[in-house]
Motif scaffolding. Structure first.
Motif, PDB file in Angstrom:
ATOM      1  N   UNK A 191       0.833  -1.202   0.000  1.00 57.48           N
ATOM      2  CA  UNK A 191       0.000   0.000   0.000  1.00 57.48           C
ATOM      3  C   UNK A 191       0.868   1.253   0.000  1.00 57.48           C
ATOM      4  N   UNK A 192       1.955   1.220   0.787  1.00 61.48           N
ATOM      5  CA  UNK A 192       2.896   2.337   0.812  1.00 61.48           C
ATOM      6  C   UNK A 192       3.473   2.590  -0.568  1.00 61.48           C
ATOM      7  N   UNK A 193       3.813   1.509  -1.274  1.00 52.77           N
ATOM      8  CA  UNK A 193       4.365   1.645  -2.622  1.00 52.77           C
ATOM      9  C   UNK A 193       3.364   2.280  -3.569  1.00 52.77           C
ATOM     10  N   UNK A 194       2.093   1.913  -3.392  1.00 58.80           N
ATOM     11  CA  UNK A 194       1.060   2.512  -4.242  1.00 58.80           C
ATOM     12  C   UNK A 194       1.035   4.029  -4.041  1.00 58.80           C
ATOM     13  N   UNK A 195       1.118   4.445  -2.778  1.00 57.86           N
ATOM     14  CA  UNK A 195       1.148   5.879  -2.501  1.00 57.86           C
ATOM     15  C   UNK A 195       2.421   6.499  -3.103  1.00 57.86           C
ATOM     16  N   UNK A 196       3.552   5.812  -2.949  1.00 55.73           N
ATOM     17  CA  UNK A 196       4.820   6.302  -3.502  1.00 55.73           C
ATOM     18  C   UNK A 196       4.745   6.456  -5.012  1.00 55.73           C
ATOM     19  N   UNK A 197       4.120   5.498  -5.661  1.00 51.29           N
ATOM     20  CA  UNK A 197       4.018   5.564  -7.122  1.00 51.29           C
ATOM     21  C   UNK A 197       3.062   6.677  -7.540  1.00 51.29           C
ATOM     22  N   UNK A 198       1.973   6.807  -6.790  1.00 50.57           N
ATOM     23  CA  UNK A 198       1.019   7.885  -7.043  1.00 50.57           C
ATOM     24  C   UNK A 198       1.739   9.240  -6.968  1.00 50.57           C
ATOM     25  N   UNK A 199       2.585   9.374  -5.954  1.00 45.22           N
ATOM     26  CA  UNK A 199       3.343  10.611  -5.746  1.00 45.22           C
ATOM     27  C   UNK A 199       4.221  10.907  -6.961  1.00 45.22           C
ATOM     28  N   UNK A 200       4.899   9.880  -7.442  1.00 41.74           N
ATOM     29  CA  UNK A 200       5.776  10.046  -8.612  1.00 41.74           C
ATOM     30  C   UNK A 200       4.987  10.495  -9.840  1.00 41.74           C
ATOM     31  N   UNK A 201       3.895   9.782 -10.096  1.00 44.89           N
ATOM     32  CA  UNK A 201       3.095  10.114 -11.283  1.00 44.89           C
ATOM     33  C   UNK A 201       2.534  11.524 -11.150  1.00 44.89           C
ATOM     34  N   UNK A 202       2.040  11.838  -9.959  1.00 45.71           N
ATOM     35  CA  UNK A 202       1.492  13.171  -9.716  1.00 45.71           C
ATOM     36  C   UNK A 202       2.537  14.247 -10.011  1.00 45.71           C
ATOM     37  N   UNK A 203       3.757  14.036  -9.523  1.00 47.95           N
ATOM     38  CA  UNK A 203       4.812  15.033  -9.713  1.00 47.95           C
ATOM     39  C   UNK A 203       5.158  15.185 -11.190  1.00 47.95           C
ATOM     40  N   UNK A 204       5.228  14.069 -11.904  1.00 47.41           N
ATOM     41  CA  UNK A 204       5.534  14.155 -13.332  1.00 47.41           C
ATOM     42  C   UNK A 204       4.415  14.876 -14.087  1.00 47.41           C
ATOM     43  N   UNK A 205       3.170  14.551 -13.742  1.00 42.10           N
ATOM     44  CA  UNK A 205       2.045  15.202 -14.425  1.00 42.10           C
ATOM     45  C   UNK A 205       2.026  16.701 -14.126  1.00 42.10           C
ATOM     46  N   UNK A 206       2.173  17.030 -12.841  1.00 42.39           N
ATOM     47  CA  UNK A 206       2.125  18.439 -12.453  1.00 42.39           C
ATOM     48  C   UNK A 206       3.240  19.228 -13.149  1.00 42.39           C
ATOM     49  N   UNK A 207       4.434  18.645 -13.189  1.00 47.44           N
ATOM     50  CA  UNK A 207       5.543  19.318 -13.878  1.00 47.44           C
ATOM     51  C   UNK A 207       5.176  19.585 -15.327  1.00 47.44           C
ATOM     52  N   UNK A 208       4.660  18.568 -15.965  1.00 48.06           N
ATOM     53  CA  UNK A 208       4.297  18.689 -17.377  1.00 48.06           C
ATOM     54  C   UNK A 208       3.228  19.766 -17.567  1.00 48.06           C
ATOM     55  N   UNK A 209       2.194  19.702 -16.712  1.00 46.96           N
ATOM     56  CA  UNK A 209       1.091  20.660 -16.851  1.00 46.96           C
ATOM     57  C   UNK A 209       1.559  22.101 -16.640  1.00 46.96           C
ATOM     58  N   UNK A 210       2.353  22.295 -15.599  1.00 45.87           N
ATOM     59  CA  UNK A 210       2.805  23.662 -15.322  1.00 45.87           C
ATOM     60  C   UNK A 210       3.673  24.161 -16.473  1.00 45.87           C
ATOM     61  N   UNK A 211       4.551  23.310 -16.965  1.00 43.92           N
ATOM     62  CA  UNK A 211       5.433  23.735 -18.045  1.00 43.92           C
ATOM     63  C   UNK A 211       4.630  24.074 -19.294  1.00 43.92           C
ATOM     64  N   UNK A 212       3.580  23.269 -19.538  1.00 42.02           N
ATOM     65  CA  UNK A 212       2.783  23.510 -20.729  1.00 42.02           C
ATOM     66  C   UNK A 212       1.934  24.759 -20.578  1.00 42.02           C
ATOM     67  N   UNK A 213       1.331  24.874 -19.397  1.00 35.40           N
ATOM     68  CA  UNK A 213       0.448  26.016 -19.177  1.00 35.40           C
ATOM     69  C   UNK A 213       1.207  27.328 -19.224  1.00 35.40           C
ATOM     70  N   UNK A 214       2.452  27.307 -18.804  1.00 36.50           N
ATOM     71  CA  UNK A 214       3.198  28.564 -18.738  1.00 36.50           C
ATOM     72  C   UNK A 214       4.139  28.746 -19.922  1.00 36.50           C
ATOM     73  N   UNK A 215       4.140  27.768 -20.820  1.00 36.24           N
ATOM     74  CA  UNK A 215       4.965  27.929 -22.016  1.00 36.24           C
ATOM     75  C   UNK A 215       4.344  29.038 -22.862  1.00 36.24           C
ATOM     76  N   UNK A 216       5.124  30.046 -23.174  1.00 39.51           N
ATOM     77  CA  UNK A 216       4.571  31.161 -23.930  1.00 39.51           C
ATOM     78  C   UNK A 216       5.696  31.843 -24.687  1.00 39.51           C
ATOM     79  N   UNK A 217       5.323  32.916 -25.355  1.00 37.76           N
ATOM     80  CA  UNK A 217       6.311  33.615 -26.165  1.00 37.76           C
ATOM     81  C   UNK A 217       7.466  34.138 -25.330  1.00 37.76           C
ATOM     82  N   UNK A 218       7.179  34.442 -24.078  1.00 37.25           N
ATOM     83  CA  UNK A 218       8.232  34.996 -23.223  1.00 37.25           C
ATOM     84  C   UNK A 218       9.480  34.116 -23.195  1.00 37.25           C
ATOM     85  N   UNK A 219       9.264  32.820 -23.389  1.00 38.65           N
ATOM     86  CA  UNK A 219      10.411  31.919 -23.338  1.00 38.65           C
ATOM     87  C   UNK A 219      11.436  32.218 -24.417  1.00 38.65           C
ATOM     88  N   UNK A 220      10.926  32.777 -25.506  1.00 40.63           N
ATOM     89  CA  UNK A 220      11.846  33.024 -26.604  1.00 40.63           C
ATOM     90  C   UNK A 220      12.548  34.381 -26.505  1.00 40.63           C
TER      91      UNK A 220
END
Lengths: 289, 293
Positions: A257-286
């Protein structure tokens, strides 16, 4: 140069350590998450049972909510750090000394900081309540044993610990902006506030994005201070995802059960990173400066 | 600095003059100083109570100087509380992991940036994704792995784990520097019949010394303070490092504030001394490590 033997010799030791100690464990975490296992005995395959159990586990959602609150709180505090950095980067004398002083808490171990803040919050002998009683407040809060405020009492030292880190990042980014831009704006009659808002902030948008990602990820996996100061208590009022996972595995020996939570945490972090990067990707980067 | 001198030469800057901004400047200084006080005050208080006995801790105002500084608190925790042993273990674990990490990271960064091979982008990608992996999502398998190979409660398990988790960040800081090394340097060395290994140790490592020093100190700070791995993998008293050691010690002496203060100050001292000596390097490393991501 492309001597294969040399490349292998230089690359493989580090790669091996990386694969064996980070990537294989990640795969195993996902695998253990499908098992009923106490860490010692035999494993029983239970499919997605641990994950469906998560969905109806009130304590898990409560800890996830606390982690999310910490993330909001951390991102909110970035505004404050940014304001301090703007002041610091505006040719203030002693800026270098200031930013070094700000960084000091970040260099210290969470255990030491936690032990120090346990004493700051001490109900009778701590600095906090001695100050409050000295100014006439008769029943100052019991910071860490009051379920309604413990979470925020813990957020304060976390913010305190990381302030300098974000300030030096913003400061470095602001210092990278060519002085000519500010001068030109001044000649055109822009106020310091306009210069900050219209010129400086857009130019460091990329760095601001990175700090938002760092703050959110850091909050979602935050552990140390909470583990030492309250251990998630009282009665789960300061439990976060990482501390809940740790408890499941190493206190109740529920490794599956602990591992399930650990894996959930990993997936959550990867998704959140992706979402934030995508949502904030804009012309300013260039923007090149 | 360049902008302030430049401003003074523009007509705008001269017109405004220094006086107009003075009240604002004062306000800004007060704000900055206030933040500095907040960041430093808890530590000053810690140092003060580390030199007091309980009587003084509880009766004097928090920031009052101790009447008779109890330096004995420090001597006492060092000898009675195993702190000396924990300190030695911390030095051993931190030092070994730093050397291993920096050396291995230098090897890989060299191979990735200076040599031509097909998979180098993939390998670099593997290391960089490693930056995002939370340690918590690996700790259960690492625990069972170290148990099954008999590395539980050994310093080696800690050293290897620190190395694995610090390699990505260390490489990220090194990368920027390696890209700036001119190719001609290597070509000349090869022309002179220098082997790759000789070139790495005699030319590349010395050239990268400044950035290697930066990564080493950043690694040192992270390893010295690390908590979750040492708390999980180390169980016997003789192997414990300061971070877990002080945790235990404080559990036993929870009412002796002077002893607790002294223990905490001792645990912070190496980092604070390193910071006094190398603060520019630390600030640079922390900035480079995060901004380039």
């Amino acid at each position: 140069m492309s001597d294969k033997r040399v490349i292998a010799l230089y690359t493989l030791p580090a790669l091996l350590i990386l694969l064996v100690l980070i990537y294989v464990p990640i795969v195993l975490t996902a695998y253990y998450g499908l098992m009923d296992w106490d860490g010692i005995g035999a494993m029983t395959f239970v499919g997605l049972e641990n994950y469906t159990a998560l969905l109806s586990d009130g304590m898990f959602w409560r800890s996830a909510y606390h982690s999310l609150l910490l993330a909001l709180f951390s991102v909110g505090s970035l505004v404050l750090y940014l304001a301090i950095s703007l002041i610091l980067a505006s040719n203030v004398k002693g800026a270098n000394l200031f930013r070094k002083i700000y960084l000091i808490p970040m260099l210290l171990s969470s255990v030491a900081i936690a032990q120090l803040w346990l004493r700051i919050y001490h109900p009778t002998n701590g600095v906090m309540n001695r100050f409050l009683t000295s100014v006439g407040i008769e029943n100052p809060p019991l910071w860490l044993s009051d379920t309604s405020i413990v979470l925020f009492a813990i957020f304060i030292p976390i913010i305190w610990q990381y302030a300098g880190f974000y300030i030096i990042i913003y400061y470095a980014a602001l210092k990278n902006i060519p002085a000519e831009l500010e001068e030109a704006a001044k000649i055109d009659g822009a106020t310091p506030f306009q210069i900050a808002y219209k010129i400086k902030l857009p130019l460091i948008a990329g760095v601001m994005k990175v700090t938002v990602v760092l703050a959110v990820i850091g909050s979602l996996k935050y552990f140390d201070l909470i583990y030492v100061m309250t251990d998630g208590g009282p009665s789960g009022a300061s439990e976060v995802m990482a501390s809940y996972m740790y408890k499941l595995a190493f206190r109740t020996n529920d490794f599956g059960y602990g591992s399930a939570v650990g894996f959930f945490l990993l997936v959550l972090i990867l998704i959140v990173t992706y979402l934030i990067r995508r949502a904030t990707a804009s012309k300013e980067d260039q923007v090149q400066y | 600095m360049s902008s302030s001198t430049a401003t003074a030469t523009t007509s705008e800057g001269l017109k405004l003059g220094p006086f107009r901004f003075k009240p604002l400047n004062l306000l800004l200084y007060i704000a900055l100083s206030l933040v500095a006080v907040i960041q430093i005050l808890p530590l000053v208080w810690l140092f003060l109570f580390s030199l007091k006995d309980n009587q003084e801790v509880f009766n004097l105002p928090p920031l009052a100087l101790p009447g008779d500084p109890q330096w004995g608190n420090y001597a006492r925790v060092w000898t009675e509380g195993n702190i000396g042993l924990y300190f030695f273990n911390s030095v051993l674990v931190t030092g070994s992991a730093v050397i291993l990490t920096v050396l291995l990271a230098s090897f890989v960064t060299f191979a990735i940036t200076r040599m031509k091979w097909k998979l180098n982008k993939l390998v670099l990608g593997l290391f960089m994704v490693g930056l995002m992996i939370p340690v918590h999502s690996t700790i259960i398998p690492l625990f069972s792995f170290f148990s099954s190979v008999g590395l539980m409660d050994t310093h080696l398990s800690i050293i290897l784990t620190y190395t694995a988790f610090n390699l990505p960040l260390t490489m990220m800081i090194l990368l920027g520097f390696y890209y700036t090394i001119p190719r001609e340097l290597e070509e000349a060395a090869i022309m002179d019949g220098c082997s790759v290994h000789r070139m790495f140790f005699r030319i590349i490592l010395p050239i990268t010394a400044p950035v290697v020093a930066t990564t080493a100190i950043i690694n040192m700070i992270y390893n010295w303070n690390e908590f979750i791995f040492v708390n999980t993998f180390l169980s016997s008293d003789r192997n414990k490092t300061l971070t877990v050691g002080i945790q235990n010690f404080i559990g036993q002496y929870s009412t002796d504030w002077g002893a607790i203060g002294a223990t905490l100050v001792i645990s912070m001292l190496p980092i604070l001394i390193a910071f006094l000596l190398l603060s520019n390097r630390i600030v640079e490393g922390m900035t480079a490590g995060s901004v380039k991501g």
